[in-house]
Structures are given as structure tokens and as C-alpha cells.
Design a protein around this motif. Structure first.
Motif, short mmCIF file in Angstrom:
data_model
loop_
_atom_site.label_atom_id
_atom_site.label_comp_id
_atom_site.label_asym_id
_atom_site.label_seq_id
_atom_site.Cartn_x
_atom_site.Cartn_y
_atom_site.Cartn_z
N GLU A 170 -42.55 -35.12 75.59
CA GLU A 170 -42.28 -36.46 75.06
C GLU A 170 -42.36 -37.44 76.23
O GLU A 170 -42.41 -37.01 77.39
CB GLU A 170 -40.89 -36.52 74.41
CG GLU A 170 -39.76 -36.20 75.36
CD GLU A 170 -38.42 -36.12 74.64
OE1 GLU A 170 -38.41 -36.04 73.40
OE2 GLU A 170 -37.39 -36.13 75.34
N PRO A 171 -42.38 -38.72 75.96
CA PRO A 171 -42.40 -39.69 77.06
C PRO A 171 -41.26 -39.43 78.03
O PRO A 171 -40.12 -39.20 77.63
CB PRO A 171 -42.25 -41.03 76.34
CG PRO A 171 -42.86 -40.79 74.99
CD PRO A 171 -42.47 -39.38 74.63
N GLY A 172 -41.59 -39.43 79.32
CA GLY A 172 -40.59 -39.19 80.35
C GLY A 172 -40.54 -37.77 80.84
O GLY A 172 -39.88 -37.48 81.85
N VAL A 173 -41.23 -36.84 80.15
CA VAL A 173 -41.24 -35.43 80.58
C VAL A 173 -42.52 -35.17 81.39
O VAL A 173 -43.62 -35.29 80.85
CB VAL A 173 -41.18 -34.47 79.37
CG1 VAL A 173 -41.35 -33.03 79.83
CG2 VAL A 173 -39.86 -34.64 78.64
N PRO A 174 -42.40 -34.80 82.67
CA PRO A 174 -43.59 -34.54 83.48
C PRO A 174 -44.26 -33.23 83.08
O PRO A 174 -43.60 -32.19 82.93
CB PRO A 174 -43.04 -34.44 84.91
CG PRO A 174 -41.67 -35.03 84.87
CD PRO A 174 -41.16 -34.75 83.48
N VAL A 175 -45.57 -33.27 82.92
CA VAL A 175 -46.37 -32.08 82.68
C VAL A 175 -47.46 -32.03 83.75
O VAL A 175 -48.25 -32.97 83.89
CB VAL A 175 -47.02 -32.08 81.29
CG1 VAL A 175 -47.89 -30.83 81.11
CG2 VAL A 175 -45.96 -32.15 80.20
N PHE A 176 -47.47 -30.94 84.51
CA PHE A 176 -48.50 -30.71 85.51
C PHE A 176 -49.50 -29.71 84.94
O PHE A 176 -49.13 -28.59 84.59
CB PHE A 176 -47.90 -30.12 86.79
CG PHE A 176 -47.06 -31.07 87.59
CD1 PHE A 176 -47.51 -31.53 88.83
CD2 PHE A 176 -45.82 -31.51 87.13
CE1 PHE A 176 -46.74 -32.41 89.58
CE2 PHE A 176 -45.05 -32.38 87.88
CZ PHE A 176 -45.51 -32.84 89.11
N LEU A 177 -50.76 -30.12 84.83
CA LEU A 177 -51.80 -29.25 84.31
C LEU A 177 -52.77 -28.90 85.43
O LEU A 177 -53.41 -29.78 86.01
CB LEU A 177 -52.56 -29.94 83.16
CG LEU A 177 -53.78 -29.20 82.61
CD1 LEU A 177 -53.39 -27.83 82.05
CD2 LEU A 177 -54.48 -30.05 81.55
N PHE A 178 -52.86 -27.60 85.74
CA PHE A 178 -53.79 -27.13 86.75
C PHE A 178 -55.04 -26.61 86.04
O PHE A 178 -55.00 -25.56 85.40
CB PHE A 178 -53.15 -26.01 87.59
CG PHE A 178 -51.93 -26.44 88.37
CD1 PHE A 178 -51.73 -27.77 88.72
CD2 PHE A 178 -50.97 -25.51 88.76
CE1 PHE A 178 -50.61 -28.17 89.44
CE2 PHE A 178 -49.85 -25.89 89.49
CZ PHE A 178 -49.67 -27.23 89.83
N LYS A 179 -56.12 -27.36 86.14
CA LYS A 179 -57.34 -27.03 85.41
C LYS A 179 -58.26 -26.16 86.26
O LYS A 179 -58.57 -26.50 87.41
CB LYS A 179 -58.07 -28.30 84.98
CG LYS A 179 -57.31 -29.12 83.96
CD LYS A 179 -58.11 -30.33 83.49
CE LYS A 179 -59.33 -29.92 82.71
NZ LYS A 179 -60.00 -31.09 82.09
N GLY A 180 -58.70 -25.05 85.67
CA GLY A 180 -59.57 -24.12 86.37
C GLY A 180 -61.03 -24.27 86.02
O GLY A 180 -61.44 -25.21 85.33
N GLU A 181 -61.82 -23.29 86.47
CA GLU A 181 -63.27 -23.37 86.32
C GLU A 181 -63.84 -22.14 85.64
O GLU A 181 -64.98 -21.75 85.88
CB GLU A 181 -63.90 -23.58 87.70
CG GLU A 181 -63.37 -24.83 88.40
CD GLU A 181 -63.94 -25.04 89.78
OE1 GLU A 181 -65.17 -25.09 89.91
OE2 GLU A 181 -63.15 -25.15 90.75
N ASP A 182 -63.05 -21.51 84.81
CA ASP A 182 -63.51 -20.32 84.11
C ASP A 182 -63.51 -20.57 82.60
O ASP A 182 -63.38 -21.71 82.14
CB ASP A 182 -62.63 -19.11 84.47
CG ASP A 182 -61.14 -19.40 84.28
OD1 ASP A 182 -60.77 -19.90 83.20
OD2 ASP A 182 -60.36 -19.11 85.19
N GLU A 183 -63.61 -19.50 81.84
CA GLU A 183 -63.70 -19.63 80.38
C GLU A 183 -62.46 -20.30 79.78
O GLU A 183 -62.54 -20.94 78.72
CB GLU A 183 -63.88 -18.24 79.76
CG GLU A 183 -65.13 -17.49 80.22
CD GLU A 183 -64.91 -16.70 81.49
OE1 GLU A 183 -65.77 -15.84 81.80
OE2 GLU A 183 -63.90 -16.92 82.20
N CYS A 184 -61.33 -20.18 80.46
CA CYS A 184 -60.08 -20.72 79.93
C CYS A 184 -59.96 -22.23 80.11
O CYS A 184 -58.98 -22.84 79.65
CB CYS A 184 -58.89 -20.02 80.58
SG CYS A 184 -58.72 -18.28 80.14
N ARG A 185 -60.94 -22.84 80.75
CA ARG A 185 -60.90 -24.30 80.91
C ARG A 185 -60.85 -24.99 79.55
O ARG A 185 -60.24 -26.06 79.41
CB ARG A 185 -62.12 -24.77 81.70
CG ARG A 185 -62.08 -26.26 82.07
CD ARG A 185 -63.32 -26.64 82.88
NE ARG A 185 -63.32 -28.06 83.23
CZ ARG A 185 -62.75 -28.58 84.31
NH1 ARG A 185 -62.13 -27.79 85.17
NH2 ARG A 185 -62.81 -29.88 84.55
#
Length: 344
Positions: free
Chosen positions: A255-270
Motif C-alpha cells: 500500500e502507499p508508504g510500504v517500500p518494495v525493492f524489486l531485483f530484476k534478473g535476466e533469465d526466464e523469471c524476468r
């Protein structure tokens, strides 16, 4: 024109490059060990870890699954093995483990059982440690600066050489040739990211709770940073969740105010990472995306980028972002209340 000299706070650049060169020079020794293991034969690969080493070894299982579908590889938690055992372990298994200290008690206990059963154990550790004296084969790191990217490099050499000898990774020689200067590249990546690392730490170091999301080859490093760095070393409350699992629980906390860090990779799971990104852009104003694809490595074939993506992420987060968190939390990364302070 005078070349701009960029410094990295809290980093011994000369020491890092010297250690990196020593790690690369270790390649022939690791290859010889892999060749010996291949020649004697094995039934499966067991990657045995505990805490951070469990997370660091995770990508190796991903790589075996990716390149060698007929070879079984398993990631085993040493503490669980000590109480449960593992039915996949047999006398023809090769166990690969690591411990910087060489005295991680759960790993030591597990390896003793394995060696007593006549199982080959390859340990990345110092030869004169408890683990080093137990393991059947020891690969000591020549590095003293203790960086995860050194471990990833050596793990890759062992695993990929084993796969190459099986005929599963024919591009091995090209991969080695193209990564011989990898630590120079990772230094430049650190320099380019460092101003952003400072901005991120300034904005989020004092948040009461942050969510960390990753997948595929980056999942281990995602957990390592959130758990071993922020929780253990910074006492920052985090929640690590994989991109596929994000939509089965954790999404309700965004929700607004909650930090989310997304580490994006380079494989099929992207593709799974992209789905998380689309959701979070709509539901929080504190989304931080760190994408390894944004950081170039000169002369590296695109097909090898997945293999070095954990090295890139650890350079960005475990090695740089952590240093800036330390500055803003004023909590020394070396200080612990409980970990290794007494028996528990």
C-alpha cells in the motif's frame, strides 16, 4: 584532459582488484578439481549451505537445472540435514559446500556425517579450519576482502566445468575468456551505482519494514541481502518473497508508504518480475527497482549475462547499498548482539 578519479566510500579499491586477479588466477586449480571429479564419476550434485552460503549456492542449482536437465542437483540446508538427513544423498554424490570461517557448526556437523559415510565433499574454505580438515577436497579462496562476487566466480567455475565435461555447457571456454576481467567491470558498476545507492539508503534506511522481491538466478542474493545484511547486520525489518510467491500473500501488504525493492534478473523469471513491477507501480509510492540488465559488462556475450547476474546484484546491494545503509543507520555492519556472541 584530466581523468576524473571516483572514490568509493568504505572500499579498498586496490585491494579488491588485487584479490579479484588472484581469484581469476585460481581458475586452473578449480578446473583440475572439476576434471578429477568428472573422471571418477558421480550420481548427483548436493550443494550444502547454511545462512548466507545457502543463498550463495542457490544459483548453482539454477544453472545445473538450466544447462544440464538430465543431471540432478539439490540445495540442502545443513541444519535440516543434521536432523532430517537427505534421501537424495548417496555414496556417489558430490557435495559442494562453503564456509568463510570454516567453523559454521551446522555445516561442520553435516560434513562429518558425509565424510564418515565415504562421500566426496568439496569445500570452499581455509584448509586449516575445522571444515577444511574434514572435507575431502578444499578450495581455499586467495581473497581477503571477503566479497560474495569472488565466491560466485569460483562456484561458477567449478559447476560450469563439471557441466562442460559432461557435454552440457560447450561454451565454457568462451565464458571463462569473457569473464577474466569481470572484477574490473564490477568495480565500474559499483562506481556508476554508488550515487543511487546513497540516495536509496538515505530514503529507506529508517523505514520500519521493507519488502524485497527477486526470482530465478537472483533469488539467493535477494534473500542474502535482506536477511544476512539488513536483518543481521543492520537490524532492519524485512520480508523477502520470490516473484512467483508475491501474488499469494505478500501483495496484500502493499500500500502507499510500504517500500518494495524489486531485483530484476535476466533469465526466464524476468516475466514474473515484470508482473510484480506492474502491480507495485499501481499500489505503492515507494517502489525501488534494481535491474541487473542496466549494467554493462564489456565483451560479454548476452547468453552469459544470467551467469554473472548474481555477481552484479551483490556488487550493487551487498557491497554498495549496505555501506550507505550503515552510514544512515549509524549501525556498524560488524556489530552483532546475538550471532556468534554466545552458544544458542
Amino acid at each position: 584532459m584530466v581523468e576524473e578519479k571516483i572514490s568509493l566510500p568504505k572500499m579498498d579499491i586496490e585491494g579488491y582488484l588485487a584479490d579479484g586477479a588472484a581469484v581469476v588466477a585460481k581458475t586452473p586449480e578449480i578446473e583440475a578439481i572439476a576434471d578429477k571429479l568428472h573422471d571418477r564419476g558421480y550420481s548427483n550434485l548436493i550443494y550444502l549451505g547454511m545462512g548466507g552460503t545457502y543463498d550463495e549456492l542457490g544459483p548453482q542449482v539454477y544453472f545445473v537445472d538450466k544447462y544440464a536437465p538430465e543431471l540432478d542437483a539439490f540445495l540442502v540446508n545443513a541444519a535440516e540435514f543434521d536432523v532430517l538427513g537427505n534421501k537424495r544423498l548417496n555414496k556417489d554424490s558430490i557435495v559442494i559446500t562453503a564456509s568463510a570461517s570454516g567453523d559454521t557448526k551446522e555445516i561442520v556437523a553435516a560434513v562429518k556425517k558425509m565424510v564418515d559415510a565415504g562421500i566426496e565433499v568439496v569445500a570452499f574454505t581455509k584448509a586449516d579450519t575445522t571444515l577444511g580438515k574434514l572435507a575431502t577436497t578444499v578450495i581455499p579462496s586467495p581473497a581477503i576482502t571477503g566479497r560474495c562476487d569472488f565466491s560466485y566466480y569460483m562456484f561458477n567455475i567449478l559447476t560450469l566445468r563439471l557441466l562442460n565435461r559432461r557435454g552440457d555447457f560447450p561454451d565454457y571456454d568462451a565464458y571463462v575468456a569473457q569473464t577474466k576481467n569481470i572484477f574490473n567491470d564490477l568495480l565500474e558498476i559499483r562506481k556508476s551505482f554508488d550515487p543511487r545507492a546513497e540516495e536509496i539508503a538515505r530514503a529507506y534506511a529508517h523505514e520500519s519494514y521493507s519488502i524485497f522481491v527477486g526470482s530465478g538466478a537472483l533469488w539467493g542474493e535477494t534473500v542474502l541481502f535482506s536477511m544476512c545484511i539488513l536483518e543481521e547486520m543492520q537490524w532492519v525489518r524485512t520480508r523477502a518473497v520470490s516473484s512467483p510467491d508475491f501474488f499469494h500473500g505478500t501483495l496484500e501488504l502493499v500500500e502507499p508508504g510500504v517500500p518494495v525493492f524489486l531485483f530484476k534478473g535476466e533469465d526466464e523469471c524476468r516475466a514474473l518480475d515484470n508482473r510484480v513491477e506492474m502491480f507495485c507501480r499501481e499500489h505503492t509510492d515507494k517502489l525501488v527497482i534494481i535491474d541487473t540488465a542496466e549494467y554493462a559488462i564489456d565483451g560479454l556475450d548476452p547468453k552469459f549475462r544470467v551467469l554473472v547476474s548474481p555477481m552484479i546484484l551483490t556488487a550493487l546491494t551487498t557491497e554498495r547499498l549496505s555501506r550507505h545503509y550503515e552510514t544512515y543507520t549509524r549501525h556498524n555492519l560488524q556489530y552483532r548482539r546475538y550471532y556468534r556472541q554466545f552458544d544458542y
